[in-house]
Design an enzyme around this catalytic site. Sequence first.
Site, short mmCIF file in Angstrom:
data_model
loop_
_atom_site.label_atom_id
_atom_site.label_comp_id
_atom_site.label_asym_id
_atom_site.label_seq_id
_atom_site.Cartn_x
_atom_site.Cartn_y
_atom_site.Cartn_z
CB SER A 1 -7.78 4.57 -113.16
OG SER A 1 -6.65 3.91 -113.68
NE ARG B 1 -6.95 8.95 -110.89
CZ ARG B 1 -6.06 7.98 -111.19
NH1 ARG B 1 -6.37 6.70 -110.95
NH2 ARG B 1 -4.88 8.28 -111.72
CB ALA C 1 -1.98 8.83 -114.85
CG ASP D 1 -2.15 -0.54 -117.16
OD1 ASP D 1 -0.92 -0.50 -116.96
OD2 ASP D 1 -2.96 0.10 -116.47
CE LYS E 1 2.99 0.93 -116.35
NZ LYS E 1 2.42 2.11 -115.68
NE ARG F 1 -3.40 -3.97 -116.11
CZ ARG F 1 -4.67 -3.83 -115.76
NH1 ARG F 1 -5.59 -4.64 -116.24
NH2 ARG F 1 -5.05 -2.88 -114.93
C1 S3P Z 1 -2.70 4.35 -113.39
C2 S3P Z 1 -1.69 4.84 -114.16
C3 S3P Z 1 -0.76 4.00 -114.91
C4 S3P Z 1 -1.27 2.57 -115.07
C5 S3P Z 1 -1.84 2.04 -113.79
C6 S3P Z 1 -2.99 2.90 -113.31
C7 S3P Z 1 -3.55 5.28 -112.64
O1 S3P Z 1 0.47 3.97 -114.24
O2 S3P Z 1 -0.24 1.72 -115.52
O3 S3P Z 1 -2.32 0.71 -113.96
O4 S3P Z 1 -4.65 4.88 -112.19
O5 S3P Z 1 -3.16 6.45 -112.51
P1 S3P Z 1 1.59 5.14 -114.49
O6 S3P Z 1 1.03 6.40 -114.09
O7 S3P Z 1 2.75 4.73 -113.64
O8 S3P Z 1 1.89 5.05 -115.95
#
Ligand code: S3P
Length: 452
Positions: A30, A34, A175, A327, A354, A407
Amino acid sequence: MAPATVPLRPAKATKSPALKGDLAVPGDKSISHRALMLGGLAAGETRITGLLEGEDVLNTGRAMQAMGAAIRKDGDSFIIDGTGNGCLLAPEASLDFGNSGTGCRLIMGLVAPYDFETVFTGDASLSSRPMGRVLEPLRLMGVQVSAEAGDRLPVSLRGPRAPAPISYRVPMASAQVKSAVLLAGLNTPGLTTVIEPLPTRDHTENMLRGFGAAIEVETGADGARTIRLEGRGRLTGQALDVPGDPSSAAFPLVAALIVPGSDLTLRNVLMNPTRTGLILTLQEMGADIEILDPRTAGGEQVADLRVRASELSGVHVPAGRAASMIDEYPVLAVAASFARGETVMRGLSELRVKESDRLAAMARGLALNGVDCSEGDDWLSVRGRPDGKGLGAVSPEAVVATRLDHRIAMSFLVMGLACENPVRIDDCAIIGTSFPGFMAMMNGIGAEMAEQ
Ligand code: S3P
């Protein structure tokens, strides 16, 4: 950073001796996405160390390059010369995000206010995932959208001449949706507001603040968070050090818990409280996980984790914890397969959208390997067998379908380390999206897993 197509590669894991060692998992996915996005957008130089060099993140880097960011590698660092906020260039070709929902959805937000056309594509998994959750707020901003049926990829976006800020209440715990709206707010004049009833990982907010954006976060008495971002501000390049990914650490961590006699130390793991639900849950199950040297690095909490094989007991995992370990449910289900009694996991509806339908993929793969489990609309329950007797595949034809989901692939390889019989998966190539070198790292601590 040329895109690659990856053929399927079957693999197998077998009962292993105690896992021992000291390792550092790759950088947080993540945060890596970013860092490339904001570094590519900010004026001046951004230096990133510890970046995850998985396919998902590399695709985000390629997309930022296609929109004008200069990205090069210098030793262990990535050095980015950003375009300056509001100055992305129209990409000449479509942007291919491969397997990555995060890269695709966040960059949809990032380009949404630009008055040019951007086309988004991805692999079979990403092309089956819902994009409407991000397209809905973008449509409210006046963005023109064209998409396949059900708001699937390929998607084409064209921003309005004069984008208008929105106030948006995120309807699910995501997120990615929160981040897409905030990133769209960066090149929109005025105040963009996002309300998130259920808090999710906060890396976008933290990093925006670090790059100099005018952003405020307010938490209400009910726990809901209101985030306000003033658009069209200056973003300035930063030095960033990406900590180890807790979602990747989860695999060796659970492996060490279920393989008798194991003793493993995992270095520099991100401990942001929006990401530590798995550790809390495993501790409730009786896991021996010591949190060593908790510290702050690059604005994030990190620690080393010492984990020793443990007798686990089933627990009820509350729905309210789902966002902080979303996750990690596949590998938690593996831990639960070796726990005494029943583990019930609730609030899992997001698992259905997912990289694969993870609820169905786990339930089928566990049953195929002899685990007693039940699947509901948004829950999974697993009745474990602590000694692993009878678990695993009795015939070579019993192969877990990983469905282009990294995963699912890693979870079942971890499971095979403690089962009486081997566990087979149809593909380990997809693991490279988030954890390059996974099998070699696991082999290095004594895990018996290999391509077939
Ligand atoms: C992430 C948010 C999550 C997560 C993904 C990474 C992110 O997804 O499952 O692996 O980096 O914002 P969601 O926002 O769809 O829950």
